[in-house]
Write a protein that holds these residues in place. Structure first.
Motif, PDB file in Angstrom:
ATOM      1  N   UNK A   1      -3.333   4.999  15.550  1.00 37.96           N
ATOM      2  CA  UNK A   1      -4.663   5.237  14.974  1.00 37.96           C
ATOM      3  C   UNK A   1      -5.697   5.223  16.088  1.00 37.96           C
ATOM      4  N   UNK A   2      -6.803   5.875  15.810  1.00 36.32           N
ATOM      5  CA  UNK A   2      -7.942   5.745  16.715  1.00 36.32           C
ATOM      6  C   UNK A   2      -8.986   4.913  15.989  1.00 36.32           C
ATOM      7  N   UNK A   3      -9.768   4.198  16.735  1.00 38.06           N
ATOM      8  CA  UNK A   3     -10.698   3.319  16.037  1.00 38.06           C
ATOM      9  C   UNK A   3     -12.078   3.245  16.691  1.00 38.06           C
TER      10      UNK A   3
ATOM     11  N   UNK B   1     -13.756  -3.039  12.358  1.00 41.77           N
ATOM     12  CA  UNK B   1     -12.924  -1.993  12.961  1.00 41.77           C
ATOM     13  C   UNK B   1     -12.682  -0.894  11.935  1.00 41.77           C
ATOM     14  N   UNK B   2     -13.048   0.322  12.318  1.00 38.17           N
ATOM     15  CA  UNK B   2     -12.797   1.474  11.461  1.00 38.17           C
ATOM     16  C   UNK B   2     -11.671   2.275  12.112  1.00 38.17           C
ATOM     17  N   UNK B   3     -10.535   2.310  11.438  1.00 41.39           N
ATOM     18  CA  UNK B   3      -9.359   2.970  12.024  1.00 41.39           C
ATOM     19  C   UNK B   3      -9.044   4.253  11.284  1.00 41.39           C
ATOM     20  N   UNK B   4      -8.753   5.281  12.032  1.00 41.26           N
ATOM     21  CA  UNK B   4      -8.289   6.525  11.428  1.00 41.26           C
ATOM     22  C   UNK B   4      -6.834   6.701  11.850  1.00 41.26           C
ATOM     23  N   UNK B   5      -5.941   6.763  10.852  1.00 41.71           N
ATOM     24  CA  UNK B   5      -4.510   6.844  11.146  1.00 41.71           C
ATOM     25  C   UNK B   5      -4.152   8.268  11.560  1.00 41.71           C
ATOM     26  N   UNK B   6      -3.750   8.407  12.793  1.00 42.08           N
ATOM     27  CA  UNK B   6      -3.339   9.725  13.287  1.00 42.08           C
ATOM     28  C   UNK B   6      -1.886   9.973  12.892  1.00 42.08           C
TER      29      UNK B   6
ATOM     30  N   UNK C   1      -4.217   5.896   3.119  1.00 38.23           N
ATOM     31  CA  UNK C   1      -3.375   6.728   3.977  1.00 38.23           C
ATOM     32  C   UNK C   1      -3.936   6.925   5.366  1.00 38.23           C
ATOM     33  N   UNK C   2      -5.228   7.191   5.407  1.00 39.10           N
ATOM     34  CA  UNK C   2      -5.824   7.612   6.665  1.00 39.10           C
ATOM     35  C   UNK C   2      -6.821   6.608   7.254  1.00 39.10           C
TER      36      UNK C   2
ATOM     37  N   UNK D   1       0.820  -1.209   0.000  1.00 39.51           N
ATOM     38  CA  UNK D   1       0.000   0.000   0.000  1.00 39.51           C
ATOM     39  C   UNK D   1       0.857   1.263   0.000  1.00 39.51           C
ATOM     40  N   UNK D   2       1.995   1.181   0.698  1.00 40.39           N
ATOM     41  CA  UNK D   2       2.891   2.338   0.650  1.00 40.39           C
ATOM     42  C   UNK D   2       3.345   2.607  -0.778  1.00 40.39           C
ATOM     43  N   UNK D   3       3.670   1.535  -1.461  1.00 40.60           N
ATOM     44  CA  UNK D   3       4.117   1.666  -2.846  1.00 40.60           C
ATOM     45  C   UNK D   3       2.998   2.218  -3.717  1.00 40.60           C
ATOM     46  N   UNK D   4       1.825   1.686  -3.485  1.00 37.15           N
ATOM     47  CA  UNK D   4       0.683   2.153  -4.279  1.00 37.15           C
ATOM     48  C   UNK D   4       0.424   3.630  -4.051  1.00 37.15           C
ATOM     49  N   UNK D   5       0.529   4.011  -2.789  1.00 40.15           N
ATOM     50  CA  UNK D   5       0.341   5.438  -2.494  1.00 40.15           C
ATOM     51  C   UNK D   5       1.393   6.260  -3.232  1.00 40.15           C
TER      52      UNK D   5
END
Lengths: 192, 449
Positions: B412-414, B402-407, B349-350, B133-137
């Protein structure tokens, strides 16, 4: 083998009903019940002491029919298969209650029927059923299995767990009782 | 005689065959209700079978995952493979035009880049240690398609398929020389890519590099607000009474979960979940009966068990005597150990959305009932600490999203809505069989490492 091939003797509607019953569809089960309940109630009445008992047997019988319908292989008529299940349900009920008569050896001399039985001709089936219902359970079972189902004494003895002699004795006794009742009944009818 | 007998038999036989009569109308109702019971028991049998299949499948899957992660990720080196090449590279001392340590960069790349493409189908050709995913980003950011390959044959086959290679293959063979490395570093795209790599700590450790590029572990903690309930089974007066008198209160649970990513998006999760369930019991009559030892005591039945009690104001009771149990509270505490498989359905990303499914083993740690007993104008508080007819362990199925938001990159908060449903009852020998379920929504934080 498909359902259609298995039940070639049945109508399409019956095949559909059976298929539905195998799938456990309640509507099909009710249709099957409606189709055979009247006839089978007739069978159960011969084996029961009264209507309530007959209905219990009918209920048990149909539960068995719906449980084992998938095992019907199309050998013989479907109605005959259901009828056998009803008889088995009746037997199971009486076996559980241990109402069968103790062993009594058969003596042909004691059980001779001397008079004609022509009066029964004038009796209706319902009255005959009533006469059979009045027999003790042991007599009734042996009489029904021998006379109505056409079984041999050996088979009856095996089925009911009694000796052949007892089966013969019960049959003879039940015949005498029935004959006496028929005579009494026919006299009553004649006097009217 | 025989003639008469035959005639008699024939007439009875004819009457038998032609005789029919309508049964009472309620016979079908009885049959129908009997069939319902048969269906219910058949459903239970099927459910039991499915539970066994589910548990077996999960164990099988867990075994497979362990095999995949442990054995396949730690192969026994049989020849000079990439790891050996890295060691060779690390010994070289070269810097690029910006003065970066090429060896370190290369070693990272050698380890990390196996075959990463913009097209997903190559993922199964070679397992990318680099976080895809990093590569894709990165691809999305720079509008480029990158193909890296450390294996010569893979590179060639990819070239044949028409993938636009923007790098020279970084050969993992010991023959690679420094000029190859320099050439590799000269394009802007490569430099940009290498910048990404460069952010990593400088430790020249292949395992460490892999780990840093693609975090494998996620530690999460959450608390949740729950709406528990139960399904009661076993027909009888107790069932109706319990249904009528018990009322679940909003409860809570809290958990610490740890997940191991076994594939790019697939993870195995376990941990500890503590839950506290409160049930309010409305006033009811309780009756005296003999307990297992033959003593006549008052039996208080709740959904998870029963207890025999006798207040001090009752000197002796006879079977059938009654008392009033005033409003009571039944508290159940439980520690659950889940084994779940989660899949990152959405991952950018997020935001990461990961549905998961699995089983939990539930250990009942406490079951208490508090109530007041009243009779003969007297009242006494009763606290029941031990219930009979309760099982200390049961299984549940659990599903969660689980819904995670990458801080940050790691934090992350979830939010975690979940549902659990008991596969086995929490009771054994009680007047009812109780299958608890729980619907809740949790909130927490996660850390990736």
């Amino acid at each position: 083998m498909s359902i259609k091939q298995t039940y070639q003797v049945l109508s399409d509607a019956q095949q559909l009903i059976i298929k539905g019953c195998i799938a456990g569809e309640r509507a099909s089960q009710q249709k099957l019940y409606n189709l055979y309940a009247r006839k089978m109630m007739g069978v159960c009445l011969w084996y029961a002491r009264n209507k309530e008992e007959a209905e219990e047997i009918l209920q048990d019988g149909f539960m068995r029919v719906f449980t084992y319908i998938g095992k019907f292989k199309g050998e013989g008529s479907f109605e005959g298969w259901i009828r056998r299940i009803m008889v088995n349900a009746a037997l199971a009920k009486y076996k559980n209650r241990s109402h069968l008569r103790p062993v009594v050896e058969y003596n042909p001399e004691e059980h001779e029927i001397k008079e004609a039985v022509s009066p029964i001709v004038i009796l209706e089936a319902k009255e005959l059923v009533k006469l059979v219902q009045e027999l003790t359970p042991g007599y009734r079972m042996v009489f029904n299995l021998y006379v109505l189902e056409g079984m041999k004494h050996r088979e009856i003895a095996e089925l009911l767990g009694i000796s052949e002699g007892t089966s013969k004795s019960n049959l003879a006794d039940s015949r005498i009782i029935l004959q006496r009742q028929i005579e009494a009944l026919s006299k009553k009818v004649a006097s009217l | 005689m025989n003639k008469n007998l035959h005639k008699m038999d024939e007439i009875f036989n004819a009457a038998y065959k032609g005789f029919s009569e309508n049964p009472s109308s309620n016979v079908w109702d009885k049959i129908s209700s009997g069939l319902d019971k048969v269906e219910a028991s058949s459903y239970k049998r099927r459910l039991r079978r499915w539970k066994q299949v589910a548990i077996f499948s999960l164990l099988l899957l867990a075994g497979f995952v362990l095999y995949e992660t442990i054995l396949k990720n730690n192969p026994i080196p049989s020849n000079k493979n990439e790891s050996i090449a890295i060691d060779t590279n690390e010994r070289a001392e070269t810097t690029d035009q910006q003065g970066r340590d090429i060896n370190r960069i290369h070693s990272t790349i050698d380890v990390s880049i196996t075959a990463v493409t913009g097209k997903p189908h190559t993922n199964d050709v070679l397992p990318g240690h680099l976080n895809e995913d990093n590569i894709k980003q990165y691809h999305q950011q720079y509008k480029e398609t990158l193909i890296f390959s450390s294996a010569e044959n893979t590179r060639q086959s990819l070239e044949k398929e028409g993938y636009p290679l923007i790098t020279n293959t970084i050969s993992s063979s010991p023959e690679r020389n420094n000029s190859d490395k320099k050439a590799f570093l000269q394009t802007d795209a490569q430099s940009r890519y290498l910048d990404i790599i460069h952010e990593l700590p400088a430790k020249n450790n292949s395992a460490r590099s892999k780990q840093l590029l693609n975090p494998r572990w996620t530690l999460s903690a959450y608390v949740s607000s729950d709406r528990p309930g139960y399904r009661l089974d076993k027909d009888g007066p107790a069932l109706l009474k319990i249904k009528e008198h018990e009322d679940h209160q909003p409860s809570f649970s809290a958990g610490i979960l740890i997940a191991r990513h076994v594939k790019n998006r697939l993870a195995v999760q376990t941990g500890l979940i503590y839950s506290n369930t409160t049930i309010v019991i409305s006033p009811e009559q309780i009756y005296a009966s003999r307990d297992q030892t033959g003593k006549v005591l008052y039996k208080y039945v709740v959904s998870s068990g029963y207890a025999y009690v006798k207040p001090s104001f009752v000197s002796a009771a006879s079977p059938g005597d009654s008392l009033t149990a005033e409003a009571g509270e039944h508290v159940l505490q439980c520690v659950a150990v889940p084994l779940m498989f989660t899949y990152d359905l959405i991952k950018n990303n997020k935001l990461i959305v990961s549905p998961g499914f699995g089983v939990t083993g539930n250990f009942l740690t406490s079951a208490k009932v508090e109530t007041d007993l009243e009779g003969s104008s007297k009242r006494e508080h009763v606290s029941i600490r031990k219930l009979d007819g309760i099982r200390p362990f049961n299984w549940s199925l659990m599903g969660a999203v689980t819904l995670e938001y990458m801080v940050t990159r790691r934090m992350s908060i979830n939010v975690r809505p979940f549902l659990s449903y008991a596969m086995s009852p929490i009771t054994s020998g009680n007047d009812v069989e109780t299958f608890p379920y729980n619907i809740g929504i949790g909130a927490g934080a996660s850390y990736r490492f």
